[in-house]
Scaffold this active site. Structure first.
Site, PDB file in Angstrom:
ATOM      1  N   ARG A   1       0.839  -1.209   0.000  1.00  0.00           N
ATOM      2  CA  ARG A   1       0.000   0.000   0.000  1.00  0.00           C
ATOM      3  C   ARG A   1       0.868   1.250   0.000  1.00  0.00           C
ATOM      4  O   ARG A   1       0.569   2.230  -0.697  1.00  0.00           O
ATOM      5  CB  ARG A   1      -0.923   0.002   1.238  1.00  0.00           C
ATOM      6  CG  ARG A   1      -1.771   1.271   1.320  1.00  0.00           C
ATOM      7  CD  ARG A   1      -2.773   1.216   2.459  1.00  0.00           C
ATOM      8  NE  ARG A   1      -2.127   1.209   3.766  1.00  0.00           N
ATOM      9  CZ  ARG A   1      -2.772   1.063   4.925  1.00  0.00           C
ATOM     10  NH1 ARG A   1      -4.095   0.910   4.930  1.00  0.00           N
ATOM     11  NH2 ARG A   1      -2.122   1.062   6.070  1.00  0.00           N
TER      12      ARG A   1
ATOM     13  N   GLU B   1     -15.783   5.825   6.154  1.00  0.00           N
ATOM     14  CA  GLU B   1     -14.930   5.181   7.166  1.00  0.00           C
ATOM     15  C   GLU B   1     -14.958   6.054   8.415  1.00  0.00           C
ATOM     16  O   GLU B   1     -15.777   6.954   8.525  1.00  0.00           O
ATOM     17  CB  GLU B   1     -13.509   4.980   6.636  1.00  0.00           C
ATOM     18  CG  GLU B   1     -12.828   6.274   6.230  1.00  0.00           C
ATOM     19  CD  GLU B   1     -11.408   6.088   5.718  1.00  0.00           C
ATOM     20  OE1 GLU B   1     -10.780   5.067   6.013  1.00  0.00           O
ATOM     21  OE2 GLU B   1     -10.917   7.005   5.022  1.00  0.00           O
TER      22      GLU B   1
ATOM     23  N   ARG C   1      10.445  27.247  -1.268  1.00  0.00           N
ATOM     24  CA  ARG C   1       9.096  26.675  -1.188  1.00  0.00           C
ATOM     25  C   ARG C   1       8.372  26.924  -2.500  1.00  0.00           C
ATOM     26  O   ARG C   1       8.141  28.071  -2.877  1.00  0.00           O
ATOM     27  CB  ARG C   1       8.333  27.317  -0.021  1.00  0.00           C
ATOM     28  CG  ARG C   1       6.922  26.776   0.152  1.00  0.00           C
ATOM     29  CD  ARG C   1       6.207  27.440   1.313  1.00  0.00           C
ATOM     30  NE  ARG C   1       4.820  26.980   1.430  1.00  0.00           N
ATOM     31  CZ  ARG C   1       3.811  27.483   0.726  1.00  0.00           C
ATOM     32  NH1 ARG C   1       4.002  28.480  -0.124  1.00  0.00           N
ATOM     33  NH2 ARG C   1       2.589  27.002   0.889  1.00  0.00           N
TER      34      ARG C   1
ATOM     35  N   LYS D   1      -2.609   7.091   1.672  1.00  0.00           N
ATOM     36  CA  LYS D   1      -2.280   7.229   3.094  1.00  0.00           C
ATOM     37  C   LYS D   1      -1.264   8.355   3.248  1.00  0.00           C
ATOM     38  O   LYS D   1      -0.069   8.144   3.501  1.00  0.00           O
ATOM     39  CB  LYS D   1      -1.759   5.905   3.670  1.00  0.00           C
ATOM     40  CG  LYS D   1      -1.841   5.859   5.199  1.00  0.00           C
ATOM     41  CD  LYS D   1      -1.658   4.448   5.695  1.00  0.00           C
ATOM     42  CE  LYS D   1      -1.529   4.370   7.210  1.00  0.00           C
ATOM     43  NZ  LYS D   1      -2.718   4.735   7.956  1.00  0.00           N
TER      44      LYS D   1
HETATM   45  N1  PDD Z   1      -4.838   4.615  10.830  1.00  0.00           N
HETATM   46  N2  PDD Z   1      -8.826   4.599   7.720  1.00  0.00           N
HETATM   47  C1  PDD Z   1      -8.030   5.607   8.097  1.00  0.00           C
HETATM   48  C2  PDD Z   1      -8.402   7.000   7.726  1.00  0.00           C
HETATM   49  C3  PDD Z   1      -6.865   5.347   8.851  1.00  0.00           C
HETATM   50  O1  PDD Z   1      -6.060   6.350   9.228  1.00  0.00           O
HETATM   51  C4  PDD Z   1      -6.573   3.997   9.211  1.00  0.00           C
HETATM   52  C5  PDD Z   1      -5.350   3.644   9.990  1.00  0.00           C
HETATM   53  C6  PDD Z   1      -7.439   2.984   8.786  1.00  0.00           C
HETATM   54  C7  PDD Z   1      -7.161   1.536   9.087  1.00  0.00           C
HETATM   55  O2  PDD Z   1      -6.097   1.060   8.293  1.00  0.00           O
HETATM   56  P1  PDD Z   1      -5.156  -0.139   8.751  1.00  0.00           P
HETATM   57  O3  PDD Z   1      -6.046  -1.291   9.011  1.00  0.00           O
HETATM   58  O4  PDD Z   1      -4.271  -0.357   7.591  1.00  0.00           O
HETATM   59  O5  PDD Z   1      -4.429   0.290   9.993  1.00  0.00           O
HETATM   60  C8  PDD Z   1      -8.549   3.319   8.038  1.00  0.00           C
HETATM   61  C9  PDD Z   1      -3.492   4.483  11.290  1.00  0.00           C
HETATM   62  C10 PDD Z   1      -3.240   3.301  12.143  1.00  0.00           C
HETATM   63  C11 PDD Z   1      -2.997   5.794  11.865  1.00  0.00           C
HETATM   64  O6  PDD Z   1      -3.193   6.790  11.195  1.00  0.00           O
HETATM   65  O7  PDD Z   1      -2.403   5.815  12.936  1.00  0.00           O
END
Ligand code: PDD
Length: 287
Positions: free
Chosen positions: A51, A185, A103, A152
C-alpha cells in the site's frame, strides 16, 4: 533511549534532525504507514508495504527501497528497541518528497526523499474475549475530507479535525458519511456493520483508505468461514439499525462499537459475530 531510522542511519531519537524546508513539513507531501508487531512478528507486513509503494507511486516519490529493504529496516528497529520499548511494537514509516531550498508547490526534480521510521509500544494483541474487548462510543458526521482518501498521506488535517470532532463530543471515533449519505470510514479506522448475521463494509474507492486490517479480515472471513460478507454501499439508516458495528485498524484489529450518538448498537453488548470474527482473525492474521 530509542533508536530511529533516518535516511540510511540508525541513530538515537534525540539526534534525528530534518530540515524545516522538508516538504513533509511544509506541504504534508508524503506517505506513511503504521505496521503492528507482536513478539517480533509483523501483521500484514507485505500488504502494508504494498500500500505504501502504491501511494508513493501516485505521488511520484521513489525512495528506492524494495520489500526486502523495508523488512530489514523494520526488523532492525524492533530489535534495537526491544529492550527499551518491549516486545509489542508498531513501526511507523514516513517518506516525504524531501527538502528543497525554496518553497514551491511544483515537484522539485533533484531532491532526495526523506525516509524516517521509528517504533513505539502498543498494547498486547487483542484477544477474542467479550469481557476483554476494547469497546468504543462513536458519533456520526458528514465526511468533509478530500477526494483522495485512498492515499495514506501525511496530510491528515481532514482526519485530525474529524477525530477531534468525535473527541470533543465525548466519543472515541466518528463514523463519516458522504454527500449521498453512504458510510465511508472513521477518522482513523475502517467500519463494518452486521445485520442478521451478514457482515458488510463499504467498497474500496477514493473515499476511504484501503485498510490492511480490513483486507486481512475480509480474506480470512472468506477463506475460513461460511459467514456472508459484502462490500457495498451502506446508508446511515443501516448503520443506526445495525446489530453490530466494528471499527478496524492495525492497532485495534476488530473493535466493537457499542454506542452511536449516545444510542446502543443492537442490544448494547459485544456481539457474537464480533467474537467469531476476532477469533478467526487472531488465528489467521500471521498466515
Ligand atoms: N490509521 N482509515 C483511516 C483513515 C486510517 O487512518 C486507518 C489507519 C485505517 C485503518 O487502516 P489499517 O487497518 O491499515 O491500519 C482506516 C493508522 C493506524 C494511523 O493513522 O495511525
Amino acid at each position: 533511549m530509542s533508536i530511529v531510522y533516518l535516511n540510511g542511519e540508525f541513530i538515537p531519537a534525540e539526534q534525528a534532525r530534518i530540515s524545516p524546508m522538508d516538504r513533509g513539513f511544509l506541504f504534508g507531501d508524503g506517505i506513511y504507514e503504521v505496521i503492528p508487531s507482536y513478539n517480533g512478528r509483523f501483521v500484514g507486513f507485505a500488504e502494508h508495504i504494498a500500500r505504501m509503494q502504491q501511494g508513493l507511486a501516485e505521488l511520484s516519490i521513489d525512495p528506492q527501497l524494495n520489500l526486502a529493504d523495508w523488512q530489514t529496516l523494520a526488523t532492525r528497529l524492533l530489535q534495537d528497541n526491544n529492550n527499551t520499548i518491549g516486545s509489542n511494537q508498531a513501526v511507523y514509516i514516513q517518506v516525504s518528497r524531501g527538502a528543497d531550498t525554496k518553497r514551491n508547490h511544483a515537484f522539485p526534480l533533484h531532491i532526495k526523499p526523506t525516509v524516517f521510521a521509528y517504533s513505539f509500544a502498543i498494547a498486547a494483541e487483542p484477544v477474542a474475549d467479550k469481557a476483554k474487548a476494547s469497546c468504543y462510543s462513536v458519533i456520526t458526521g458528514q465526511d468533509l475530507r478530500w477526494q483522495r482518501c485512498h492515499i495514506k498521506s501525511t496530510s491528515l488535517l481532514g482526519n485530525v479535525l474529524h477525530y477531534q470532532q468525535g473527541y470533543a463530543a465525548g466519543a472515541q471515533e466518528i463514523l463519516l458519511f458522504d454527500a449521498q449519505g453512504n458510510l465511508t470510514e472513521g477518522a482513523a479506522v475502517n467500519v463494518f456493520v452486521v445485520k442478521n448475521g451478514v457482515i458488510a463494509t463499504p467498497p474500496l474507492s477514493h473515499k476511504l483508505l484501503p485498510g490492511i486490517t480490513r483486507l486481512l479480515l475480509l480474506n480470512i472471513l472468506r477463506k475460513h468461514s461460511t459467514m456472508q460478507v459484502e462490500e457495498r454501499d451502506i446508508s446511515e439508516q443501516e448503520v443506526l439499525n445495525a446489530d453490530e458495528i466494528w471499527i478496524t485498524s492495525s492497532s485495534k484489529e476488530i473493535a466493537p462499537v457499542l454506542q452511536v450518538n449516545g444510542q446502543p448498537v443492537g442490544d448494547g453488548t459485544v456481539g457474537d459475530v464480533w467474537l467469531a470474527a476476532q477469533q478467526l482473525f487472531s488465528a489467521h492474521k500471521y498466515d
